[in-house]
Design an enzyme around this catalytic site. Structure first.
Site, short mmCIF file in Angstrom:
data_model
loop_
_atom_site.label_atom_id
_atom_site.label_comp_id
_atom_site.label_asym_id
_atom_site.label_seq_id
_atom_site.Cartn_x
_atom_site.Cartn_y
_atom_site.Cartn_z
CG LEU A 114 89.07 90.97 26.85
CD1 LEU A 114 89.40 92.46 26.80
CD2 LEU A 114 90.16 90.21 27.55
CD1 TRP A 115 87.76 90.90 31.43
CD2 TRP A 115 86.01 91.03 32.80
NE1 TRP A 115 87.72 92.18 31.92
CE2 TRP A 115 86.64 92.29 32.76
CE3 TRP A 115 84.87 90.86 33.61
CZ2 TRP A 115 86.18 93.38 33.48
CZ3 TRP A 115 84.42 91.95 34.33
CH2 TRP A 115 85.08 93.19 34.28
CB VAL A 118 81.91 86.91 32.43
CG1 VAL A 118 80.46 87.29 32.17
CG2 VAL A 118 82.26 87.11 33.90
CB CYS A 119 82.81 87.40 27.65
SG CYS A 119 82.26 88.91 28.47
CB ILE A 120 85.56 82.82 27.35
CG1 ILE A 120 86.15 84.04 26.65
CG2 ILE A 120 86.01 81.54 26.65
CD1 ILE A 120 85.71 84.24 25.21
#
Length: 211
Positions: A114-115, A118-120
């Site tokens: 998540l999210w 952004v984080c992926i």
């Protein structure tokens, strides 16, 4: 008879679980929390069953984002797992996380977290730029809206990321139902977290007793 090298196997990849924490979950709207938690349980269980190198990262765990999902804690307890807490939004830009991920020696990386936008996206595009093959478990990710999640997935796919799903991940590792050493653990995992598919397995196993 030779399987594609594009397929994931227990020994050819590492799994990276990114920021499955309450603060991010509260604003996640692209997937129901029940479905997300079940899918997270499936991929955590799969990686544990098949002994896949697994890295768990958090962001501002104690000061803002909170603890990881209970489903992660079940399979990778903090007491025995080296969670990597960061300040950077992009896991790839954190030295400890980068060392842990690249230190697995795996050129295929499977990401979930998540999210999505952004984080992926950050570590996915960064890993691609360094020559890694990147897979994203789309239904074990979420974002603040369906639009945000879909545009993030679309952006990554355009760059070469390979989208998969939680059940696909598990079954790709099992690959053959004759693999008896993992059969019971895999089917038990699906009975617990696999929704209607898991109910089907439960039904079949019980009905066979009466055949």
């Amino acid at each position: 008879m030779k399987p594609s090298l594009e397929l994931l196997s227990p020994s050819n990849h590492a799994l990276v679980l990114i920021d499955f924490e309450g603060q991010m979950a509260f604003a996640t709207k692209s997937i129901t929390m029940e479905e997300l938690r079940n899918n997270v349980a499936v991929i955590c269980g799969a990686s544990k069953i098949f002994n896949v190198p697994t890295i768990v990262t958090t962001v501002a765990e104690e000061s803002f984002s909170g603890p990881v999902f209970p489903e992660i804690e079940t399979y990778y307890p903090q007491a025995s797992t080296d969670y990597i807490d960061r300040t950077s939004m992009n896991t790839w830009e954190d030295e400890a996380a980068y060392r842990a991920i690249t230190g697995t020696g795996k050129k295929k990386l499977v990401l979930a977290g998540l999210w999505t936008g952004v984080c992926i996206v950050g570590p996915a595009l960064s890993a691609l730029a360094e020559g890694y093959e990147v897979y994203v478990i789309a239904d074990a990710c979420g974002d603040v809206s369906q639009e945000a999640h879909e545009r993030a997935m679309q952006r990554m796919i355009h760059m070469g990321v390979k989208p998969i799903t939680a059940v696909q991940y598990l079954l790709e590792l099992q690959r053959d139902w004759a693999r008896q050493e993992t059969y019971v653990a895999v089917t038990d995992l699906m009975k617990k977290h696999g929704g209607s598919y898991g109910l089907g397995i439960h039904y079949a196993h019980n009905m066979l007793k009466h055949g």
